[in-house]
Motif scaffolding. Structure first.
Motif, short mmCIF file in Angstrom:
data_model
loop_
_atom_site.label_atom_id
_atom_site.label_comp_id
_atom_site.label_asym_id
_atom_site.label_seq_id
_atom_site.Cartn_x
_atom_site.Cartn_y
_atom_site.Cartn_z
N PHE A 111 10.40 5.26 6.99
CA PHE A 111 9.05 4.89 6.56
C PHE A 111 9.08 4.16 5.22
O PHE A 111 8.46 3.10 5.06
CB PHE A 111 8.16 6.13 6.48
CG PHE A 111 6.88 5.91 5.71
CD1 PHE A 111 5.95 4.99 6.16
CD2 PHE A 111 6.62 6.61 4.55
CE1 PHE A 111 4.77 4.77 5.46
CE2 PHE A 111 5.44 6.40 3.85
CZ PHE A 111 4.52 5.48 4.31
N ILE A 112 9.79 4.71 4.25
CA ILE A 112 9.77 4.14 2.91
C ILE A 112 10.39 2.74 2.89
O ILE A 112 9.84 1.83 2.28
CB ILE A 112 10.46 5.09 1.91
CG1 ILE A 112 9.61 6.36 1.76
CG2 ILE A 112 10.66 4.41 0.55
CD1 ILE A 112 10.22 7.45 0.92
N VAL A 113 11.50 2.57 3.59
CA VAL A 113 12.14 1.24 3.61
C VAL A 113 11.23 0.24 4.34
O VAL A 113 11.06 -0.89 3.88
CB VAL A 113 13.54 1.30 4.24
CG1 VAL A 113 14.10 -0.09 4.50
CG2 VAL A 113 14.49 2.08 3.33
N MET A 114 10.63 0.66 5.45
CA MET A 114 9.73 -0.26 6.16
C MET A 114 8.50 -0.61 5.32
O MET A 114 8.04 -1.75 5.32
CB MET A 114 9.31 0.35 7.51
CG MET A 114 10.43 0.35 8.52
SD MET A 114 9.95 1.12 10.09
CE MET A 114 8.78 -0.08 10.71
N MET A 115 7.98 0.37 4.60
CA MET A 115 6.83 0.10 3.74
C MET A 115 7.24 -0.84 2.61
O MET A 115 6.49 -1.77 2.26
CB MET A 115 6.24 1.39 3.18
CG MET A 115 4.97 1.18 2.37
SD MET A 115 3.56 0.52 3.33
CE MET A 115 2.95 2.04 4.06
N ALA A 116 8.42 -0.63 2.04
CA ALA A 116 8.90 -1.52 0.98
C ALA A 116 9.05 -2.95 1.50
O ALA A 116 8.68 -3.91 0.81
CB ALA A 116 10.22 -1.01 0.41
#
Length: 174
Positions: free
Chosen positions: A109-114
């Motif tokens: 989630f965090i990498v995709m959001m970044a």
């Protein structure tokens, strides 16, 4: 979901009134009402009794989840994009940061959001896109050593493109 929303949802599913819930917990009806509206929170000592009364775990009561499903990830990213488009990048970015703080160990989630935040700086033509470079760079580098190979590879590719875009070829080569 906020704790008040969880309390309201499961109280109604149990067909309890606020008064019945208050009586079971030894609190006032206005206290239950304030929890449900988010104007106050239950005392920490009441979390386990509330969860037991509602037939849920304390993790569920506190909306604690380690990971998100792909569907949940996509919904959060879509919401971030909508916020960026309708409220501006700064507002959408702030909302996305809050969501990432909610799930600090969900690397996917965090990498995709970044990635989304990184790309949308240019889609909506943010006047000072480099203002966000440090945080986005930190996210990509944080997940380079992820135990999830797909997350690590995505972070590495994202960092490569991030570096290339900034003409930092030494970093890109690493």
């Amino acid at each position: 979901m906020e704790i008040g929303e969880v309390i309201r949802k499961y109280r109604k599913e149990k067909h309890l009134t606020q008064e019945e819930m208050a009586n079971c917990l030894g609190v006032t009806v206005p206290a239950v009402s304030k929890w449900e509206t988010g104007s106050s929170y239950p005392d920490i000592a009441l979390l386990a009794p509330i969860a037991r009364l509602l037939g849920i775990s304390t993790d569920m009561l506190l909306s604690y989840k380690e990971d998100l499903t792909d569907k949940e990830i996509n919904q959060l990213i879509e919401t971030a994009i909508l916020k960026v488009k309708s409220e501006g990048y700064d507002s959408g970015y702030a909302w996305a940061e809050k969501q990432m703080q909610e799930y600090p160990n969900c690397g996917k989630f965090i990498v995709m959001m970044a990635q989304t935040l990184d790309n949308y700086r240019y889609v909506v033509r943010v006047t000072n896109p480099e203002k966000y470079d440090g945080r986005i760079y930190d996210i990509y580098t944080r997940f380079l050593d992820s135990m999830d190979d797909a997350v690590a590879q995505t972070a590495a590719m994202s960092l490569f493109y991030f570096s290339m875009q900034r003409k930092n070829y030494d970093m890109a080569q690493k």
